[in-house]
Design an enzyme around this catalytic site. Structure first.
Site, PDB file in Angstrom:
ATOM      1  N   CYS A 159       0.804  -1.224   0.000  1.00  0.00           N
ATOM      2  CA  CYS A 159       0.000   0.000   0.000  1.00  0.00           C
ATOM      3  C   CYS A 159       0.835   1.270   0.000  1.00  0.00           C
ATOM      4  O   CYS A 159       0.337   2.348  -0.340  1.00  0.00           O
ATOM      5  CB  CYS A 159      -0.948   0.003   1.202  1.00  0.00           C
ATOM      6  SG  CYS A 159      -2.097  -1.388   1.208  1.00  0.00           S
ATOM      7  N   HIS A 192      -3.587   7.209   2.030  1.00  0.00           N
ATOM      8  CA  HIS A 192      -3.926   5.871   1.534  1.00  0.00           C
ATOM      9  C   HIS A 192      -5.329   5.537   2.013  1.00  0.00           C
ATOM     10  O   HIS A 192      -5.673   5.745   3.178  1.00  0.00           O
ATOM     11  CB  HIS A 192      -2.909   4.849   2.050  1.00  0.00           C
ATOM     12  CG  HIS A 192      -3.347   3.432   1.853  1.00  0.00           C
ATOM     13  ND1 HIS A 192      -3.797   2.958   0.648  1.00  0.00           N
ATOM     14  CD2 HIS A 192      -3.404   2.382   2.732  1.00  0.00           C
ATOM     15  CE1 HIS A 192      -4.104   1.676   0.783  1.00  0.00           C
ATOM     16  NE2 HIS A 192      -3.883   1.306   2.020  1.00  0.00           N
ATOM     17  N   ASN A 224     -10.028  -0.394  -0.547  1.00  0.00           N
ATOM     18  CA  ASN A 224      -8.571  -0.335  -0.456  1.00  0.00           C
ATOM     19  C   ASN A 224      -7.984  -0.894  -1.748  1.00  0.00           C
ATOM     20  O   ASN A 224      -8.014  -2.101  -1.987  1.00  0.00           O
ATOM     21  CB  ASN A 224      -8.096  -1.152   0.749  1.00  0.00           C
ATOM     22  CG  ASN A 224      -6.600  -1.071   0.968  1.00  0.00           C
ATOM     23  OD1 ASN A 224      -5.849  -0.650   0.103  1.00  0.00           O
ATOM     24  ND2 ASN A 224      -6.155  -1.501   2.133  1.00  0.00           N
TER      25      ASN A 224
END
Length: 328
Positions: free
Chosen positions: A118, A254, A284
């Protein structure tokens, strides 16, 4: 080249791509034992996009890259560097960046993937910024692209509700004015077992070959570590630039979980009105989530010239990092 003569890197174009298929929380209610209320309350996610069976990570990256280049007013031959941040490459090798390079029609520029889950896009911006500041490149294409749905166990309700597919891209160019002000990246492999896909080519390869290379996560420890490290990276970034919390105009985090995003905003003393949130629509998307969110805020005019933007991310590894920039 002296420090005073070194160029800055600045973003001159953004692009994004999301697959057509929408998987809503209501759809997930039919697949696993969960509810829309449970998912949204704990994560802030309403829906996510899922790549079609024939769509690859490179396909998603290409769409985002072409939009970013068009918005930057350049062609592929103008690129001196191509970086793809991805955890879900098309192949073991060649890299997704090389596959993309061929599709775009660029020859000769270095092209490689960066794997920091990520935090991958932040890592890739750090690398591209250093290429430009040292004069090794003048223009760079940086992409975050993921097909996370390919490594999700759709029977595991603790993880399948979180992830989606997508790609975001930026074009960086050398210039005399900032630009990227600073980048900060870190990792701590001691926590690798808390968030991982425990299968691969040279380890647990039987699971990989059997198509059982699924993402696993120990949610509570990951949440606590994410909040802690993202708070620390905010302090580090502000200190390095001799700034206060009030000097940040926009937070582009993020998009993992709305609670983590809110905790970082609280650390900055920042209203959620100044935080770019797309997790409700994208879920996500790992390395794609920051460029997707950035493109959204640039396209709708929220982020304006002269404003200061903080990007930050946390991911498996553990990895974490930030980018502070002045929007051109």
């Amino acid at each position: 080249m002296t420090q005073s003569n070194q160029p800055f890197s600045r973003i001159i174009g953004t692009g994004a791509y999301l697959p057509a298929r929408v998987l809503s929380n209501a759809d997930l209610e039919k697949m696993v034992d969960t509810t829309d209320e449970w998912i949204f309350t704990r994560t802030g996610i309403r829906e996510r996009r899922i790549a079609a069976e024939q769509e690859s990570t490179c396909d998603l990256a290409e769409h985002a890259a072409r939009e970013a280049m068009a918005n930057a007013g350049i062609t592929a031959q103008d690129l001196d560097l191509i970086l793809v941040a991805t955890t879900t490459p098309d192949l073991v090798f060649p890299s997704t960046a090389c596959l993309l390079q061929a599709r775009l029609g660029n020859q000769g520029a270095p092209a490689f993937d960066i794997q920091a889950v990520c935090t991958g896009f932040v890592y890739a911006l750090d690398v591209a910024d250093k290429f430009i500041r040292t004069g090794a490149a003048r223009r760079a294409l940086v992409i975050g692209a993921e097909t996370m749905s390919r490594i999700v166990d759709w029977q595991d309700r603790s993880t399948c509700v979180l992830f989606g597919d997508g790609a975001g891209a930026v074009v960086l160019e050398a210039g005399d004015a900032p630009g990227i002000l600073s980048t900060h990246i870190h990792a701590d492999g001691r926590y690798s077992d808390l968030l991982a896909v425990p299968a691969g080519i040279s380890c647990n390869s039987a699971r990989f070959k059997a198509g059982e290379a699924y993402l696993t996560m120990k949610g509570n420890p990951v949440f606590r570590m994410a909040v802690k490290t993202l708070g620390e990276i905010v302090d580090e970034t502000l200190s390095a630039n001799r700034m206060g919390r009030g000097d940040i105009d926009w937070l582009v985090p993020h998009q993992a979980n709305i609670r983590i995003i809110q905790a970082t905003a609280d650390k900055l003393g920042m209203s959620m009105d100044k935080v770019v949130v797309t997790v409700d629509h994208h879920g996500n998307t790992s390395g794609a989530s920051i460029p997707l969110a950035l493109h959204s805020a640039v396209r709708d005019g929220r982020i304006r010239s002269g404003e200061t933007v903080l990007m930050e991310a946390f991911g498996g590894g553990f990895t974490w990092g930030s980018v502070l920039l002045k929007w051109a």
